[in-house]
Design an enzyme around this catalytic site. Structure first.
Site, PDB file in Angstrom:
ATOM      1  N   GLU A   7       0.818  -1.212   0.000  1.00 59.84           N
ATOM      2  CA  GLU A   7       0.000   0.000   0.000  1.00 59.84           C
ATOM      3  C   GLU A   7       0.852   1.262   0.000  1.00 59.84           C
ATOM      4  O   GLU A   7       0.474   2.272  -0.557  1.00 59.84           O
ATOM      5  CB  GLU A   7      -0.924   0.002   1.221  1.00 59.84           C
ATOM      6  CG  GLU A   7      -2.001   1.067   1.180  1.00 59.84           C
ATOM      7  CD  GLU A   7      -3.091   0.807   2.193  1.00 59.84           C
ATOM      8  OE1 GLU A   7      -3.546   1.777   2.818  1.00 59.84           O
ATOM      9  OE2 GLU A   7      -3.497  -0.360   2.372  1.00 59.84           O
ATOM     10  N   ASP A 103      -2.497  -3.091   3.124  1.00 57.73           N
ATOM     11  CA  ASP A 103      -2.869  -3.243   4.527  1.00 57.73           C
ATOM     12  C   ASP A 103      -3.987  -4.267   4.663  1.00 57.73           C
ATOM     13  O   ASP A 103      -4.945  -4.281   3.868  1.00 57.73           O
ATOM     14  CB  ASP A 103      -3.320  -1.905   5.115  1.00 57.73           C
ATOM     15  CG  ASP A 103      -2.140  -0.977   5.375  1.00 57.73           C
ATOM     16  OD1 ASP A 103      -0.993  -1.412   5.162  1.00 57.73           O
ATOM     17  OD2 ASP A 103      -2.365   0.165   5.797  1.00 57.73           O
ATOM     18  N   TYR A 300      -0.175  -4.060  13.706  1.00 57.70           N
ATOM     19  CA  TYR A 300      -1.114  -3.354  12.826  1.00 57.70           C
ATOM     20  C   TYR A 300      -2.114  -2.525  13.639  1.00 57.70           C
ATOM     21  O   TYR A 300      -2.802  -3.053  14.524  1.00 57.70           O
ATOM     22  CB  TYR A 300      -1.860  -4.365  11.963  1.00 57.70           C
ATOM     23  CG  TYR A 300      -2.759  -3.746  10.929  1.00 57.70           C
ATOM     24  CD1 TYR A 300      -2.231  -3.067   9.836  1.00 57.70           C
ATOM     25  CD2 TYR A 300      -4.141  -3.841  11.041  1.00 57.70           C
ATOM     26  CE1 TYR A 300      -3.055  -2.496   8.878  1.00 57.70           C
ATOM     27  CE2 TYR A 300      -4.975  -3.271  10.081  1.00 57.70           C
ATOM     28  CZ  TYR A 300      -4.422  -2.602   9.005  1.00 57.70           C
ATOM     29  OH  TYR A 300      -5.239  -2.033   8.061  1.00 57.70           O
TER      30      TYR A 300
END
Length: 693
Positions: A7, A103, A300
């Site tokens: 990304e 992501d 994350y």
């Protein structure tokens, strides 16, 4: 050859390092049988209304609602070069497989699929799904790639969300902008969020304070309070009666209470704490967490889970042990108890990603070299981890009844029995310069009916307190719990927006001029108040929006149909357009005639009043379209602004629509020639001189 698409460039570099793609090319890395490239966020988006038909460049009621028969997408002009690189890589004859490494969430899936489809790629897709940028996690992810079709439901949910936001944003914004002759941005989630802020502000403004009086007794280190009195005279009468007299404790109801350690952070609770403790905006916190993630220091961040999976027990134990050695604001005695790691584990409550925690890379990093914002957010995450594996905070309460001169007073006493995680919380708050909450006090043993020493007595005036304005902390909590008023803390949340989008929604409300920050508080502007007043319930209902979000989650889980969801949105928009076919002339002036709004001048096109808006100076007449924009590039290049004074000059010259702007150097001055279109004579010029910089 395998093509990996990340990304962001920083993530792509981390992936390339793991797969040994070390040769740098134009827009990608290559090596060891891999090509690794990136998207730079959104490269492709849904087309604008005008891309379907040129007539939609004008906002006209008769064109509404605009419902695409076949949805179209386009590559963004600003990042077209990177899109073309990805397209070329996808169509290379030696590329056999494409690996989606964006992501691991709804938006990441949408970003990749839009690029893949727009490039008309048909090659096999695998999905890299990781929660940490640590090398071990990336290697594990590559060893366990899944077929891209496993995430089709997630993509359908993401696509459905994008199309629903397009439908509501395009149609509702145009409908009410045309009706009220003002650029009004209406959104599927941001408008109900605005409605909550407006509702809270009205409750604060409409609150009527009521004062009352209490009589307080102090007997040594014990203090008791009377009931409320409506008059000061009654309270003083009781104080005079009891002053200098002895009293007795006639009732003592004791209870032991337990406060369990907090759960680990999901994004929303991290943003709330960072706002409450550090004063950071939700967007600041998300940016910091994303930066820490890309630096491999935390996992994350865009997660809605507050637990770890059951197989992470050993990892959690190692992370606790690591922090015991490096956490610089804790003493050894704060961590002397055995960590309760198991209470952070629950695989059933982890969906796409586990809670946000620090990684093993922290021990190899000099955190003092991080930006202050990033470092502070990392400290929050580490402290929360230690609190989550700590022991419960246990205290004892005593609800006592005190009698003096046959009058009844009440007293509440608390005593700490086990500090537990609170000792870590206290040290963390002090580290950030915050005052911890008052803990339970130690107090002497209570003996029923034992007479005390003579009492002191005084009267205190108090006021009922209004509700508090929303801060980002409390607004995020309200957005997360919207539609769940009857549910417990453990219930599955509906909520408005997602952890990943809520910060952006708040920022959009502020940039659109509907909400302003007042220190930590979020206050609606005049335009925000009026917008909520004119909009129908279906566009501003937090509960309805939360239910929509729940349906999107069900689509992602394969439990609901995306077509049915969009049909419901379209039906609502058709009904809305039919209902608002027109409004009265007085209603049209709701925005232009707000209290305190002064006329800048008369519109040279139609003669109506021109008012200053958030981003421009525009005519108040519906359909006129005259506007002068504040963010003019030439004015900014000269250190000047398109302000009210300049606009008054322009309007006094009788010119109409602002078209173009260029400059030329004339001696010691810059002369700006503003070209304005005259409806009868073509073009005329208005000159404005700036001193040379």
């Amino acid at each position: 050859m395998k093509l990996v698409i990340a990304e962001k460039p920083s993530v792509a570099m981390a992936l390339a390092q793991v797969v040994s793609a070390t040769a740098r090319k134009d827009g990608y890395m290559e090596g060891n049988g891999y090509l690794v490239s990136w998207c730079v966020g959104h490269l492709v988006r849904l087309c604008d209304a005008a891309d379907y038909d040129e007539k939609y460049r004008k906002w006209i009621y008769d064109d509404l609602p605009i419902i695409p028969v076949q949805w179209k997408k386009k590559a963004l002009e600003g990042t077209r070069k990177q899109f073309e690189i990805l397209k070329r890589l996808m169509h290379r004859t030696d590329v056999e497989e494409v690996i989606c490494g964006t992501d691991a969430g709804r938006e990441g899936e949408l970003i990749f699929r839009f690029v893949y489809e727009q490039a008309e790629c048909t090659k096999t897709v695998k999905r890299l799904w990781i929660s940490s940028m640590e090398e071990s996690s990336i290697r594990e992810g590559f060893a366990n790639l899944k077929d891209g079709s496993c995430y089709d439901d997630l993509y359908h949910s993401a696509l459905c969300r994008a199309e629903a936001d397009w439908l509501v944003g395009i149609n509702a914004s145009r409908l009410f902008s045309v009706l009220y002759n003002k650029n009004l941005k209406v959104g599927r989630v941001q408008t109900p969020t605005l409605a909550m802020i407006v509702d809270r502000d009205q409750k604060v403004k409409n609150f009527v304070k009521e004062h009352f009086y209490e009589t307080h007794l102090r007997c040594g280190n014990l203090e008791a309070v009377s009931g409320k009195f409506s008059t000061e005279e009654e309270a003083h009468k009781l104080a005079d009666l009891c002053r200098g007299k002895t009293c007795r404790i006639t009732k003592d109801e004791s209870e032991t209470k337990t406060v369990h350690p907090p759960k680990l952070y999901d994004l929303t609770t991290l943003q709330r704490d960072a706002n409450r403790i550090l004063g950071y905006t939700a967007q600041d916190t998300l940016d910091a967490a994303q930066s820490l993630y890309e630096s491999k220091l935390v996992t994350y961040p865009r997660t809605d889970s507050q637990y770890l999976t059951n197989d992470m027990e050993v990892t959690a134990e190692e992370l606790v042990e690591m922090l015991e050695d490096i956490q610089d604001f804790l003493e050894p005695e704060d961590l002397e108890s055995e960590p309760e790691v198991k209470q952070t584990l629950n695989s059933r409550k982890v969906s796409d990603h586990h809670a946000i925690i620090h990684t093993g890379q922290v021990k190899n990093m000099d955190v003092k070299k991080l930006k202050e914002r990033d470092r502070n957010v990392l400290y929050l995450i580490e402290s929360r981890f230690l609190m989550a594996v700590g022991k419960s905070y246990i205290y004892e309460t005593h609800q006592c009844e005190v009698q003096c001169e046959k009058q009844i007073f009440s007293m509440v006493l608390r005593r700490v029995k086990q500090k537990g995680f609170k000792s870590i919380e206290k040290k963390m708050l002090l580290f950030f310069g915050k005052k911890p909450q008052t803990e339970a006090d130690d107090f002497p043993e209570i003996h029923l009916m034992e007479e005390t020493e003579p009492c002191e007595a005084d009267v205190r005036e108090k006021w009922t307190q209004p509700p508090k304005q929303f801060t980002e902390d409390t607004l995020l909590a309200a957005m997360e719990r919207a539609g769940n008023d009857e549910l417990t803390e453990e219930s599955e949340k509906e909520g408005m927006g997602t952890p990943a989008t809520r910060a952006g929604i708040i920022e959009k409300l502020i940039s659109s001029g509907f909400v302003a920050r007042d220190k930590k508080n979020l206050i609606p502007t005049d335009d925000g108040n009026v917008l909520v007043t004119i909009l129908p319930e279906e566009l501003k209902s937090p509960k309805m929006t939360a239910q929509w979000e729940m349906q999107l989650n069900e689509i992602a889980q394969g439990k609901a149909d995306s077509d049915d969801f969009l049909k419901g949105i379209i039906t609502m928009l058709r009904e809305l357009t039919a209902r608002y076919s027109g409004i009265s002339e007085s209603e049209q002036k709701r925005f232009s005639e707000k209290e305190g709004k002064t006329e800048i001048g008369k519109c040279p096109r139609c003669g109506s009043s021109v008012y200053e808006g958030q981003k421009n100076f525009c005519c108040s007449k519906k359909g006129c379209g005259f506007a002068l924009w504040k963010n003019d590039r030439f004015f900014e290049s000269q250190g000047k602004k398109m302000d009210a004074g300049v606009v008054k000059k322009l309007l006094s010259k009788g010119r109409v629509h602002y078209r173009d702007l260029h400059s030329r150097k004339t001696g010691k001055q810059y002369e700006a020639t503003i070209v304005l279109a005259d409806p009868g004579d073509g073009y005329v010029k208005f000159n404005l001189e700036f001193p040379q910089r």
